[in-house]
Write an enzyme that holds these catalytic residues in place. Structure first.
Site, PDB file in Angstrom:
ATOM      1  CB  CYS A  65      -0.974  -0.121   1.142  1.00 17.90           C
ATOM      2  SG  CYS A  65      -1.858   1.340   1.495  1.00 17.90           S
ATOM      3  CB  SER A  67      -0.022   3.815   4.196  1.00 18.41           C
ATOM      4  OG  SER A  67      -1.153   4.154   3.828  1.00 18.41           O
ATOM      5  CG  HIS A  70       2.801   7.853   2.388  1.00 17.14           C
ATOM      6  ND1 HIS A  70       3.173   8.460   1.287  1.00 17.14           N
ATOM      7  CD2 HIS A  70       1.598   7.717   2.475  1.00 17.14           C
ATOM      8  CE1 HIS A  70       2.008   8.921   0.391  1.00 17.14           C
ATOM      9  NE2 HIS A  70       0.950   8.458   1.160  1.00 17.14           N
ATOM     10  CG  HIS A  86      -0.800  -1.234   6.431  1.00 10.84           C
ATOM     11  ND1 HIS A  86       0.129  -0.622   5.402  1.00 10.84           N
ATOM     12  CD2 HIS A  86      -1.894  -0.948   5.718  1.00 10.84           C
ATOM     13  CE1 HIS A  86      -0.525   0.094   4.690  1.00 10.84           C
ATOM     14  NE2 HIS A  86      -1.726  -0.095   5.020  1.00 10.84           N
ATOM     15  CB  CYS A 193      -4.939  -1.536   3.952  1.00 13.55           C
ATOM     16  SG  CYS A 193      -5.036   0.300   3.665  1.00 13.55           S
TER      17      CYS A 193
HETATM   18  P1  CND Z   1      -1.302   4.897  -5.140  1.00 11.93           P
HETATM   19  O1  CND Z   1      -0.035   5.541  -5.155  1.00 11.93           O
HETATM   20  O2  CND Z   1      -1.631   3.557  -5.772  1.00 11.93           O
HETATM   21  O3  CND Z   1      -2.471   5.825  -5.816  1.00 11.93           O
HETATM   22  C1  CND Z   1      -2.311   7.256  -5.884  1.00 11.93           C
HETATM   23  C2  CND Z   1      -2.781   8.029  -7.222  1.00 11.93           C
HETATM   24  O4  CND Z   1      -2.734   9.194  -7.190  1.00 11.93           O
HETATM   25  C3  CND Z   1      -1.833   7.465  -8.382  1.00 11.93           C
HETATM   26  O5  CND Z   1      -2.551   6.976  -9.444  1.00 11.93           O
HETATM   27  C4  CND Z   1      -1.193   8.548  -8.770  1.00 11.93           C
HETATM   28  O6  CND Z   1      -0.989   8.687 -10.200  1.00 11.93           O
HETATM   29  C5  CND Z   1      -2.195   9.669  -8.323  1.00 11.93           C
HETATM   30  N1  CND Z   1      -1.730  11.088  -8.221  1.00 11.93           N
HETATM   31  C6  CND Z   1      -0.336  11.518  -7.642  1.00 11.93           C
HETATM   32  N2  CND Z   1      -0.271  12.739  -7.732  1.00 11.93           N
HETATM   33  C7  CND Z   1      -1.599  13.375  -8.022  1.00 11.93           C
HETATM   34  C8  CND Z   1      -2.036  14.697  -8.171  1.00 11.93           C
HETATM   35  N3  CND Z   1      -1.295  15.700  -7.982  1.00 11.93           N
HETATM   36  N4  CND Z   1      -3.127  14.854  -9.004  1.00 11.93           N
HETATM   37  C9  CND Z   1      -3.860  13.820  -9.277  1.00 11.93           C
HETATM   38  N5  CND Z   1      -3.492  12.390  -9.108  1.00 11.93           N
HETATM   39  C10 CND Z   1      -2.308  12.242  -8.454  1.00 11.93           C
HETATM   40  O7  CND Z   1      -1.630   4.929  -3.531  1.00 11.93           O
HETATM   41  P2  CND Z   1      -2.958   4.046  -2.776  1.00 11.93           P
HETATM   42  O8  CND Z   1      -4.097   4.079  -3.678  1.00 11.93           O
HETATM   43  O9  CND Z   1      -2.249   2.937  -2.274  1.00 11.93           O
HETATM   44  O10 CND Z   1      -3.177   4.989  -1.624  1.00 11.93           O
HETATM   45  C11 CND Z   1      -3.584   6.448  -1.868  1.00 11.93           C
HETATM   46  C12 CND Z   1      -3.620   7.266  -0.452  1.00 11.93           C
HETATM   47  O11 CND Z   1      -4.452   6.716   0.529  1.00 11.93           O
HETATM   48  C13 CND Z   1      -2.087   7.275   0.142  1.00 11.93           C
HETATM   49  O12 CND Z   1      -1.902   8.602   0.327  1.00 11.93           O
HETATM   50  C14 CND Z   1      -2.056   6.176   1.128  1.00 11.93           C
HETATM   51  O13 CND Z   1      -1.272   6.355   2.019  1.00 11.93           O
HETATM   52  C15 CND Z   1      -3.664   6.445   1.547  1.00 11.93           C
HETATM   53  C16 CND Z   1      -4.349   5.485   2.598  1.00 11.93           C
HETATM   54  C17 CND Z   1      -5.141   5.734   3.389  1.00 11.93           C
HETATM   55  C18 CND Z   1      -5.730   5.204   4.105  1.00 11.93           C
HETATM   56  C19 CND Z   1      -6.715   5.301   5.433  1.00 11.93           C
HETATM   57  O14 CND Z   1      -7.016   4.418   6.387  1.00 11.93           O
HETATM   58  N6  CND Z   1      -7.159   6.639   5.114  1.00 11.93           N
HETATM   59  C20 CND Z   1      -5.441   3.621   4.305  1.00 11.93           C
HETATM   60  N7  CND Z   1      -4.483   3.218   3.245  1.00 11.93           N
HETATM   61  C21 CND Z   1      -3.727   3.966   2.450  1.00 11.93           C
HETATM   62 ZN    ZN Z   2      -3.098   1.064   3.333  1.00 13.69          ZN
END
Ligand code: CND
Ligand code: ZN
Length: 393
Positions: A65, A67, A70, A86, A193
């Site tokens: 993921c 995260s 990050h 996770h 997740c």
């Molecule tokens: P992933 O990197 O696969 O997806 C992010 C997408 O955003 C990609 O397709 C990118 O091309 C796109 N992107 C990047 N920059 C931009 C921009 N400026 N404008 C538009 N699109 C853009 O990530 P993921 O899907 O695994 O995770 C997404 C987020 O969610 C990430 O920050 C992660 O840490 C977070 C997350 C949150 C939670 C929660 O519980 N809230 C759980 N897991 C992950």
């Molecule tokens: Zn996650």
């Protein structure tokens, strides 16, 4: 009994206890992050037996993921050395004293947001961030303040109550849910997740209504799961926003009706969406993790009744500045971890729904690799080539 004899007996007992403990220590393979921004090192670690109220799990499959990334690159604070990961599925290997909800042999999903079932939040009908076991306390330790992982004689940190980039992990009982024994680990690990977070953000956090218009910023594994949730909730228009156009084909397959690449416009993306929808969307979701896109997503929703949900994880040190008028005029701004699900009770149900074919996970899994290729899996994510990579043990 003579004093000397009793002392000798106690010494023998302690020796036996120590032997028993070390007999139960498992040596296994793990991917450790030794320092920020360094590749994972595949090494042999020692995993201590579970203490009271703890569960040792053999991990069968784990997803990668954003995260986790990050944490690797330091934007999410994490103490090193650390075992990340996770989003996984596994089998209970052993349990500590007092554990009642799982037993050895049970198929399980570790929970990065625990649910103790007894604290104020767990007893409240809403809210899912257990107050007893804070998922984000940043200590990287078990609730008793110690670690179960050792590498070269030194303790290694845990991550997000789970740590799944290892053949064996130990979690607190509140951070593990028993699931259907027939569920395929290489798929349902995503319920740990990505899928649940995204899907829940739409159906539980935002409570998207039939006929509504939604915008999803970021079409990765979590964002596409938001799309699936919006579609399941009956949204009639779903606008996908991403700077990587390679993400659009799959997004359309999953229900996105309009794809927008901010790079194609020379005005702010919120202006584009407001124009497209004659005033703004009903629901917007930020699923990237950047403060600029969080405010853009807020501004994209309708000023009278629009709701914007922060799903992406912004850098630990970041702050947002925005014009209060954005909220003054009626928008609602929310956020949610793990899609607002109360984890221990929701995860087994989500697995049952998957088994009953109420949703599919296949479109999210673009790559499956052996655990040893974890660095390759992270490269696929960083270069935008994968949605989810699942690592198999
Ligand atoms: P992933 O990197 O696969 O997806 C992010 C997408 O955003 C990609 O397709 C990118 O091309 C796109 N992107 C990047 N920059 C931009 C921009 N400026 N404008 C538009 N699109 C853009 O990530 P993921 O899907 O695994 O995770 C997404 C987020 O969610 C990430 O920050 C992660 O840490 C977070 C997350 C949150 C939670 C929660 O519980 N809230 C759980 N897991 C992950
Ligand atoms: Zn996650």
């Amino acid at each position: 009994m003579h004093k000397k004899e009793r002392k000798k007996e106690r010494k023998e007992e302690r020796k036996k206890e120590r032997k028993l403990y070390f007999d139960q220590v498992i040596k296994c393979k793990a991917a450790i992050c030794l320092e920020v921004n360094k590749p994972f090192s595949i090494v042999e670690i020692e995993v201590a037996p579970p203490k009271a109220q703890e569960v040792r799990i053999k991990i069968l499959a784990t997803g990668i993921c954003r995260s986790d990334d990050h944490a690797v690159n330091g934007s999410l604070y994490a103490p090193f050395p650390i075992i990340l990961g996770h989003e996984a599925a596994g089998v209970v290997e052993s349990v500590g004293e007092g554990v009642t909800s799982v037993k050895p042999g049970d198929k399980v999903i570790p929970l990065f947001v625990p649910q103790c079932g007894e604290c104020n939040t767990c007893l409240h009908p809403r809210g899912n961030l257990c107050t007893r076991h804070n998922f984000a306390d940043g200590r990287g330790l078990m609730p008793d303040g110690t670690s179960r992982f050792t590498y070269k004689g030194k303790a290694v940190h845990h991550f997000a109550c789970t740590s799944t980039f290892t053949e064996y992990t130990v979690v607190h009982e509140s951070a593990v849910a028993k699931i259907d024994a027939a569920a395929p680990p290489e798929k349902i690990c995503l319920i740990g997740c990505g899928f649940s977070t995204g899907y829940g953000s739409a159906v539980k956090t935002a409570q998207v209504e039939p006929g509504s218009t939604c915008a999803v910023f970021g079409l990765g594994g979590v964002g596409l799961s938001v799309v699936m949730g919006c579609k399941a909730a009956g949204a009639s228009r779903i606008i996908g926003v991403d700077i990587n156009k390679d993400k659009f084909a799959k997004a359309k397959e999953l229900g996105v009706t309009d794809c927008v690449n901010p790079k194609d416009f020379d005005k702010p993306i919120q202006d584009v969406l407001i124009e497209m929808t004659k005033g703004g969307v009903d629901y917007s979701f930020e699923v990237i993790g950047r403060t600029e896109t969080m405010t853009a997503a807020l501004a994209s929703c309708h000023m009278n009744y629009g709701t914007s949900v922060i799903v992406g994880l912004a850098p630990s040190a970041s702050q947002i500045t925005f014009h209060p008028m954005l909220l003054f005029t009626g928008r609602t701004w929310k956020g949610a971890v793990f899609g607002s699900w109360k984890s221990k009770e929701a995860v087994p149900k989500l697995v049952s729904d998957f088994m009953a074919k109420k949703f599919t996970l296949d479109p999210l899994i673009t790559h499956t690799l052996p655990f040893d290729k974890i660095n390759e899996g992270f490269e696929l994510l960083r270069t935008g080539k994968s949605i989810r990579t699942v690592l198999l043990f």
